[in-house]
Design an enzyme around this catalytic site. Sequence first.
Site, PDB file in Angstrom:
ATOM      1  N   HIS A   1       0.860  -1.184   0.000  1.00  0.00           N
ATOM      2  CA  HIS A   1       0.000   0.000   0.000  1.00  0.00           C
ATOM      3  C   HIS A   1       0.901   1.241   0.000  1.00  0.00           C
ATOM      4  O   HIS A   1       1.936   1.249   0.666  1.00  0.00           O
ATOM      5  CB  HIS A   1      -0.871   0.029   1.259  1.00  0.00           C
ATOM      6  CG  HIS A   1      -1.815  -1.135   1.372  1.00  0.00           C
ATOM      7  ND1 HIS A   1      -2.719  -1.254   2.404  1.00  0.00           N
ATOM      8  CD2 HIS A   1      -1.991  -2.223   0.573  1.00  0.00           C
ATOM      9  CE1 HIS A   1      -3.418  -2.371   2.245  1.00  0.00           C
ATOM     10  NE2 HIS A   1      -2.997  -2.975   1.144  1.00  0.00           N
TER      11      HIS A   1
ATOM     12  N   GLU B   1       0.659   4.061   1.515  1.00  0.00           N
ATOM     13  CA  GLU B   1       0.865   4.707   2.827  1.00  0.00           C
ATOM     14  C   GLU B   1       1.942   3.976   3.626  1.00  0.00           C
ATOM     15  O   GLU B   1       2.660   4.594   4.422  1.00  0.00           O
ATOM     16  CB  GLU B   1      -0.439   4.735   3.630  1.00  0.00           C
ATOM     17  CG  GLU B   1      -1.614   5.393   2.920  1.00  0.00           C
ATOM     18  CD  GLU B   1      -2.502   4.395   2.189  1.00  0.00           C
ATOM     19  OE1 GLU B   1      -1.977   3.390   1.646  1.00  0.00           O
ATOM     20  OE2 GLU B   1      -3.729   4.614   2.162  1.00  0.00           O
TER      21      GLU B   1
ATOM     22  N   CYS C   1      -5.582   1.983   5.912  1.00  0.00           N
ATOM     23  CA  CYS C   1      -6.061   0.755   6.541  1.00  0.00           C
ATOM     24  C   CYS C   1      -5.356   0.620   7.903  1.00  0.00           C
ATOM     25  O   CYS C   1      -4.425   1.374   8.195  1.00  0.00           O
ATOM     26  CB  CYS C   1      -5.781  -0.448   5.634  1.00  0.00           C
ATOM     27  SG  CYS C   1      -4.048  -0.962   5.620  1.00  0.00           S
TER      28      CYS C   1
ATOM     29  N   CYS D   1      -1.502   0.404   7.664  1.00  0.00           N
ATOM     30  CA  CYS D   1      -0.840   1.660   7.302  1.00  0.00           C
ATOM     31  C   CYS D   1      -0.992   2.705   8.401  1.00  0.00           C
ATOM     32  O   CYS D   1      -0.092   3.514   8.626  1.00  0.00           O
ATOM     33  CB  CYS D   1      -1.391   2.168   5.973  1.00  0.00           C
ATOM     34  SG  CYS D   1      -1.031   1.059   4.593  1.00  0.00           S
TER      35      CYS D   1
HETATM   36 ZN   LIG Z   1      -2.968   0.123   3.918  1.00  0.00          ZN
END
Ligand SMILES: [Zn+2]
Length: 158
Positions: free
Chosen positions: A56, A58, A86, A89
């Site tokens: 991801h 982030e 999420c 992250c």
């Molecule tokens: Zn994430």
Amino acid sequence: MEITETDLTHLRRCLELAREALDDGDEPFGSVLVDAAGTVRFEDRNRVEDGDETRHPELEIARWSASHLTPDERAAATVYTSGEHCPMCSAAHGWMGLGRIVYLASSAQLASWLEEWGVPAGPVAVLPITAVVPGADVAGPADELVEEIKQLHRRRFA
Ligand SMILES: [Zn+2]
């Protein structure tokens, strides 16, 4: 905190990165790290297509910040992202002591769209950032751009 015109400019870049990810076969998420002076220092987009589901943007930002920014610089930086962090992250953001977060669409919005399209829930709980990092300074969603990111998610998931 309110979302400013400057914030919207960076969120539009996140939207572009999300579109780039989608066009390249990844999920439509993009994020940008901006320092205290307003300079974009790092940006990335989702890269899960090759099988690593933790890629991801982030999380990449949090990792990048570990070796490129001092603790003070991290605390003064802002992370812009097309979709609210999420839990994975959020935790990485919190552990690295990064500053403000501005997201375009919330995790709750994304979850409701996926439900609307009949997509099964993922393996990780849907939580607001502040459920993981209670002290986080968070702004979002950016109502004026939400429909655009929803369209990208529709292309991917619906
Ligand atoms: Zn994430």
